[in-house]
Scaffold this active site. Structure first.
Site, PDB file in Angstrom:
ATOM      1  N   GLU A 119      32.212   7.221  34.798  1.00 46.82           N
ATOM      2  CA  GLU A 119      31.079   7.782  34.076  1.00 46.82           C
ATOM      3  C   GLU A 119      31.286   9.281  33.844  1.00 46.82           C
ATOM      4  O   GLU A 119      31.892   9.969  34.649  1.00 46.82           O
ATOM      5  CB  GLU A 119      29.785   7.527  34.860  1.00 46.82           C
ATOM      6  CG  GLU A 119      29.443   6.049  34.836  1.00 46.82           C
ATOM      7  CD  GLU A 119      28.195   5.692  35.633  1.00 46.82           C
ATOM      8  OE1 GLU A 119      27.496   4.765  35.219  1.00 46.82           O
ATOM      9  OE2 GLU A 119      27.922   6.341  36.655  1.00 46.82           O
ATOM     10  N   CYS A 132      30.217  16.925  32.974  1.00 48.11           N
ATOM     11  CA  CYS A 132      30.567  16.558  34.345  1.00 48.11           C
ATOM     12  C   CYS A 132      31.539  15.385  34.263  1.00 48.11           C
ATOM     13  O   CYS A 132      31.174  14.302  33.810  1.00 48.11           O
ATOM     14  CB  CYS A 132      29.285  16.173  35.081  1.00 48.11           C
ATOM     15  SG  CYS A 132      29.584  15.629  36.762  1.00 48.11           S
ATOM     16  N   CYS A 139      35.743   6.595  45.045  1.00 52.06           N
ATOM     17  CA  CYS A 139      36.187   7.711  45.885  1.00 52.06           C
ATOM     18  C   CYS A 139      36.592   7.145  47.238  1.00 52.06           C
ATOM     19  O   CYS A 139      35.912   6.269  47.766  1.00 52.06           O
ATOM     20  CB  CYS A 139      35.037   8.712  46.066  1.00 52.06           C
ATOM     21  SG  CYS A 139      35.507  10.222  46.942  1.00 52.06           S
ATOM     22  N   CYS A 143      31.010   9.805  51.788  1.00 49.33           N
ATOM     23  CA  CYS A 143      29.891  10.645  52.186  1.00 49.33           C
ATOM     24  C   CYS A 143      28.637   9.761  52.163  1.00 49.33           C
ATOM     25  O   CYS A 143      28.417   9.031  51.190  1.00 49.33           O
ATOM     26  CB  CYS A 143      29.764  11.834  51.242  1.00 49.33           C
ATOM     27  SG  CYS A 143      31.291  12.793  51.200  1.00 49.33           S
ATOM     28  N   CYS A 146      26.131   9.669  49.139  1.00 55.02           N
ATOM     29  CA  CYS A 146      26.673   9.639  47.776  1.00 55.02           C
ATOM     30  C   CYS A 146      26.908   8.207  47.311  1.00 55.02           C
ATOM     31  O   CYS A 146      27.573   7.423  47.991  1.00 55.02           O
ATOM     32  CB  CYS A 146      27.983  10.424  47.732  1.00 55.02           C
ATOM     33  SG  CYS A 146      28.830  10.308  46.153  1.00 55.02           S
ATOM     34  N   GLY A 198      34.707  10.774  42.348  1.00 52.63           N
ATOM     35  CA  GLY A 198      36.018  11.037  42.925  1.00 52.63           C
ATOM     36  C   GLY A 198      36.180  12.401  43.549  1.00 52.63           C
ATOM     37  O   GLY A 198      35.385  13.312  43.324  1.00 52.63           O
ATOM     38  N   GLU A 199      37.239  12.509  44.357  1.00 51.78           N
ATOM     39  CA  GLU A 199      37.568  13.776  45.020  1.00 51.78           C
ATOM     40  C   GLU A 199      38.746  14.389  44.259  1.00 51.78           C
ATOM     41  O   GLU A 199      39.885  13.922  44.377  1.00 51.78           O
ATOM     42  CB  GLU A 199      37.915  13.493  46.493  1.00 51.78           C
ATOM     43  CG  GLU A 199      38.537  14.655  47.235  1.00 51.78           C
ATOM     44  CD  GLU A 199      37.794  15.977  47.070  1.00 51.78           C
ATOM     45  OE1 GLU A 199      36.619  16.066  47.433  1.00 51.78           O
ATOM     46  OE2 GLU A 199      38.404  16.946  46.559  1.00 51.78           O
ATOM     47  N   SER A 230      34.745  20.830  42.226  1.00 55.24           N
ATOM     48  CA  SER A 230      33.979  20.635  43.458  1.00 55.24           C
ATOM     49  C   SER A 230      34.758  19.754  44.413  1.00 55.24           C
ATOM     50  O   SER A 230      35.236  18.681  44.038  1.00 55.24           O
ATOM     51  CB  SER A 230      32.631  19.984  43.131  1.00 55.24           C
ATOM     52  OG  SER A 230      31.954  19.644  44.321  1.00 55.24           O
ATOM     53  N   SER A 252      31.320  21.071  48.727  1.00 54.55           N
ATOM     54  CA  SER A 252      30.210  20.225  49.166  1.00 54.55           C
ATOM     55  C   SER A 252      29.997  20.489  50.653  1.00 54.55           C
ATOM     56  O   SER A 252      30.587  19.828  51.497  1.00 54.55           O
ATOM     57  CB  SER A 252      30.556  18.754  48.939  1.00 54.55           C
ATOM     58  OG  SER A 252      30.608  18.496  47.568  1.00 54.55           O
ATOM     59  N   PHE A 253      29.157  21.443  50.959  1.00 54.79           N
ATOM     60  CA  PHE A 253      29.032  21.907  52.346  1.00 54.79           C
ATOM     61  C   PHE A 253      28.050  21.034  53.131  1.00 54.79           C
ATOM     62  O   PHE A 253      28.410  20.376  54.087  1.00 54.79           O
ATOM     63  CB  PHE A 253      28.618  23.381  52.345  1.00 54.79           C
ATOM     64  CG  PHE A 253      29.058  24.072  53.596  1.00 54.79           C
ATOM     65  CD1 PHE A 253      30.397  24.258  53.850  1.00 54.79           C
ATOM     66  CD2 PHE A 253      28.122  24.515  54.524  1.00 54.79           C
ATOM     67  CE1 PHE A 253      30.822  24.879  55.023  1.00 54.79           C
ATOM     68  CE2 PHE A 253      28.542  25.133  55.697  1.00 54.79           C
ATOM     69  CZ  PHE A 253      29.881  25.316  55.948  1.00 54.79           C
ATOM     70  N   HIS A 254      26.801  21.081  52.734  1.00 47.44           N
ATOM     71  CA  HIS A 254      25.780  20.105  53.137  1.00 47.44           C
ATOM     72  C   HIS A 254      25.319  20.089  54.590  1.00 47.44           C
ATOM     73  O   HIS A 254      24.348  19.401  54.914  1.00 47.44           O
ATOM     74  CB  HIS A 254      26.195  18.672  52.771  1.00 47.44           C
ATOM     75  CG  HIS A 254      26.537  18.482  51.326  1.00 47.44           C
ATOM     76  ND1 HIS A 254      25.847  19.074  50.296  1.00 47.44           N
ATOM     77  CD2 HIS A 254      27.513  17.751  50.724  1.00 47.44           C
ATOM     78  CE1 HIS A 254      26.370  18.717  49.151  1.00 47.44           C
ATOM     79  NE2 HIS A 254      27.383  17.932  49.368  1.00 47.44           N
ATOM     80  N   ASN A 331      19.295  13.147  45.234  1.00 48.11           N
ATOM     81  CA  ASN A 331      18.978  12.155  44.195  1.00 48.11           C
ATOM     82  C   ASN A 331      19.116  10.774  44.792  1.00 48.11           C
ATOM     83  O   ASN A 331      20.185  10.415  45.288  1.00 48.11           O
ATOM     84  CB  ASN A 331      19.928  12.328  43.002  1.00 48.11           C
ATOM     85  CG  ASN A 331      19.730  13.668  42.331  1.00 48.11           C
ATOM     86  OD1 ASN A 331      18.613  14.057  42.022  1.00 48.11           O
ATOM     87  ND2 ASN A 331      20.816  14.407  42.146  1.00 48.11           N
ATOM     88  N   CYS A 374      23.493  14.061  39.970  1.00 45.66           N
ATOM     89  CA  CYS A 374      24.537  14.231  40.975  1.00 45.66           C
ATOM     90  C   CYS A 374      24.517  13.118  41.992  1.00 45.66           C
ATOM     91  O   CYS A 374      23.487  12.838  42.593  1.00 45.66           O
ATOM     92  CB  CYS A 374      24.248  15.486  41.799  1.00 45.66           C
ATOM     93  SG  CYS A 374      24.950  16.940  41.205  1.00 45.66           S
TER      94      CYS A 374
HETATM   95  N1  SAH Z   1      33.930  14.641  45.369  1.00 43.54           N
HETATM   96  C1  SAH Z   1      33.583  15.957  44.992  1.00 43.54           C
HETATM   97  C2  SAH Z   1      32.950  16.061  43.640  1.00 43.54           C
HETATM   98  C3  SAH Z   1      31.928  15.026  43.240  1.00 43.54           C
HETATM   99  S1  SAH Z   1      30.340  15.072  43.951  1.00 43.54           S
HETATM  100  C4  SAH Z   1      32.693  16.562  46.032  1.00 43.54           C
HETATM  101  O1  SAH Z   1      32.215  15.854  46.910  1.00 43.54           O
HETATM  102  O2  SAH Z   1      32.488  17.766  45.997  1.00 43.54           O
HETATM  103  C5  SAH Z   1      29.467  16.400  43.164  1.00 43.54           C
HETATM  104  C6  SAH Z   1      28.348  16.964  44.041  1.00 43.54           C
HETATM  105  O3  SAH Z   1      27.207  16.064  44.121  1.00 43.54           O
HETATM  106  C7  SAH Z   1      28.796  17.186  45.474  1.00 43.54           C
HETATM  107  O4  SAH Z   1      28.329  18.397  45.994  1.00 43.54           O
HETATM  108  C8  SAH Z   1      28.146  16.034  46.164  1.00 43.54           C
HETATM  109  O5  SAH Z   1      28.063  16.271  47.536  1.00 43.54           O
HETATM  110  C9  SAH Z   1      26.817  15.954  45.471  1.00 43.54           C
HETATM  111  N2  SAH Z   1      26.115  14.699  45.687  1.00 43.54           N
HETATM  112  C10 SAH Z   1      26.641  13.491  45.983  1.00 43.54           C
HETATM  113  N3  SAH Z   1      25.655  12.562  46.102  1.00 43.54           N
HETATM  114  C11 SAH Z   1      24.490  13.191  45.877  1.00 43.54           C
HETATM  115  C12 SAH Z   1      23.131  12.767  45.813  1.00 43.54           C
HETATM  116  N4  SAH Z   1      22.802  11.492  45.999  1.00 43.54           N
HETATM  117  N5  SAH Z   1      22.187  13.680  45.524  1.00 43.54           N
HETATM  118  C13 SAH Z   1      22.529  14.966  45.286  1.00 43.54           C
HETATM  119  N6  SAH Z   1      23.792  15.420  45.316  1.00 43.54           N
HETATM  120  C14 SAH Z   1      24.775  14.553  45.603  1.00 43.54           C
HETATM  121 FE1  SF4 Z   2      33.485  11.305  47.212  1.00 45.14          FE
HETATM  122 FE2  SF4 Z   2      32.293  13.641  46.620  1.00 45.14          FE
HETATM  123 FE3  SF4 Z   2      30.853  11.382  46.796  1.00 45.14          FE
HETATM  124 FE4  SF4 Z   2      31.891  12.476  49.003  1.00 45.14          FE
HETATM  125  S1  SF4 Z   2      30.317  13.411  47.662  1.00 45.14           S
HETATM  126  S2  SF4 Z   2      31.924  10.287  48.466  1.00 45.14           S
HETATM  127  S3  SF4 Z   2      33.828  13.282  48.261  1.00 45.14           S
HETATM  128  S4  SF4 Z   2      32.443  11.795  45.298  1.00 45.14           S
END
Ligand code: SAH
Ligand code: SF4
Length: 397
Positions: A119, A132, A139, A143, A146, A198-199, A230, A252-254, A331, A374
């Site tokens: 997508e 985006c 991936c 996480c 995600c 994806g990463e 990212s 993606s610190f979180h 989200n 996201c």
């Molecule tokens: N894999 C890479 C890039 C894709 S994710 C990464 O993890 O950085 C893009 C961003 O969306 C990342 O910061 C990810 O942590 C965030 N993200 C993933 N799932 C989400 C969700 N359900 N709600 C909000 N942000 C989310």
């Molecule tokens: Fe993969 Fe990024 Fe989603 Fe983590 S947040 S599962 S690294 S796409």
């Protein structure tokens, strides 16, 4: 489900990378670096001495004018166009569906070789338009917040499939230049973020080659400062991102403790907060004008306390990283194990960061009605994991 019992993941890299060139048949010119294109043109019979000039010409046709047909390359002799047409193709992935959100966000479902789907999301804003894009099907990392991380099937996208997403979006936006028309300085597609599926740092070479094409001044010509990659924190590849791509970096610190980050972003078990911050502290491009974005998803009751906000600031100060912090309201997706922090909680968190002297924008979710926000991306047609041999045979290899 809470963070305590969220699934933890193997941090393996069991990903199929397709070779750039199919062993037989016409070669796709899309996605080749300039050097690779030169070698391909020579292999097809272009005299060595002319090769560099031919690359410049073909490159401009493909990436500046958006031409897909060799017959339209009018500054090339007819027999050279015929040579190109019999040896090469200009092939892009195929758009399967396009959805447009109430807020103007567009989501494209795109099919790539082997019938896999990724997508792409286009987000129009007042002063820019951000695309985006995805770097993998699914991936390997999982996480726990995600949606993409729940998709089993994973394959690396080729450089052609990555830059192809940008080209398809330009097609749909009608943004290729028209010969003779005045140059339009306001671009509909002005920014790229590698924040789709994806990463990207687990598919480094293809992401690099595709972004080099996006930045090439003779083509799509986007500034490196308008491209943001990212990563969840693939520490060994972080310095290479500055050296070999030069784009902006988002992390993606979180979470502010290893205990919580291990659960949210399982790659933290391999490279923990200290290892990540140490890599960021020596990131070659980091400066006040090129700050690193810390993405922080706001999960109700998991990582959103005042103490978390203070710890985040303390970490950034301790390692002296030029940073801005992007707060992302979680989200939701079907079956997600978390809920979004309340608006009041997010504002209080943002306030602490702001008072400490850091920008703390709260990202407005876009395209939620079409599941384009996201972390909501995931191939709709999920299938069981396939063997490498099966994927390769579907891709015609
Ligand atoms: N894999 C890479 C890039 C894709 S994710 C990464 O993890 O950085 C893009 C961003 O969306 C990342 O910061 C990810 O942590 C965030 N993200 C993933 N799932 C989400 C969700 N359900 N709600 C909000 N942000 C989310
Ligand atoms: Fe993969 Fe990024 Fe989603 Fe983590 S947040 S599962 S690294 S796409």
């Amino acid at each position: 489900m809470t963070a305590e019992n969220a699934p933890s993941a193997p941090i393996t890299q069991d990903v199929l990378t397709l070779p750039r060139k199919l062993p037989e048949g016409p070669v796709n010119l899309v996605g080749l670096t300039r050097d690779q294109m030169q070698a391909a043109l020579i292999a097809a019979g272009t005299p060595d001495k002319q090769a560099r000039m031919r690359v410049n010409q073909v490159w401009q046709w493909i990436y500046h004018w958006g031409v897909r047909d060799f017959a339209a390359m009018t500054n090339l002799a007819k027999d050279y166009r015929a040579l190109l047409a019999s040896n090469f193709v200009i092939a892009l992935p195929e758009i399967v569906t396009k959805q447009v959100s109430e807020d103007g966000t567009r989501k494209y479902l795109v099919r790539i070789a082997g019938g896999h789907e990724v997508e792409i999301v286009y987000i129009p804003e007042e002063d820019r338009g951000t695309l985006c894009i995805s770097s993998q099907v699914g991936c390997t990392l999982t996480c726990s917040f995600c949606h993409t991380g729940t998709q089993k099937l994973v394959r690396n996208l080729t450089a052609a499939e990555i830059i192809g997403q940008v080209m398809l979006a330009r097609d749909d936006l009608g943004e290729w230049p028209v010969p003779g028309a005045p140059k339009d300085e306001t671009r509909l597609l002005s920014n790229i973020v590698l924040m789709g599926m994806g990463e990207p740092l687990y598919n480094f070479d293809n992401v690099r080659d595709a972004m080099k094409i996006a930045m090439d001044p003779e083509g799509i010509s986007l500034s490196r400062r308008r491209i943001t990659l990212s990563t969840s924190g693939v520490v060994p590849e972080i310095a290479r991102t500055a050296d070999e791509i030069g784009c902006m970096l988002a992390i993606s610190f979180h979470a502010t403790t290893d205990e919580v980050r291990d659960k949210l972003v399982p790659i933290n078990k391999r490279w923990n907060i200290d290892a990540l911050m140490t890599a960021l502290a020596s990131y070659p491009n980091a400066s006040n004008s090129e700050r690193i974005t810390f993405e922080y998803v706001m999960l109700n009751g998991v990582n959103d306390t005042d103490a978390d906000a203070h710890r985040l600031i303390a970490l950034i100060r301790k390692y002296n990283v030029p940073a801005k912090i992007n707060l992302i309201p979680f989200n939701e997706w079907p079956g997600a194990p978390y809920t979004r922090s309340s608006n009041n909680r997010i504002r209080a968190f943002a306030d602490i960061i702001y008072k400490a002297g850091y920008a703390s924008p709260i990202r407005t979710p876009r395209g939620e009605d079409i599941m384009a926000a996201c972390g909501q991306l995931k191939s709709a047609t999920e299938r069981a994991r396939k063997s490498r041999a099966q994927i390769a045979s579907e891709a015609g290899l």
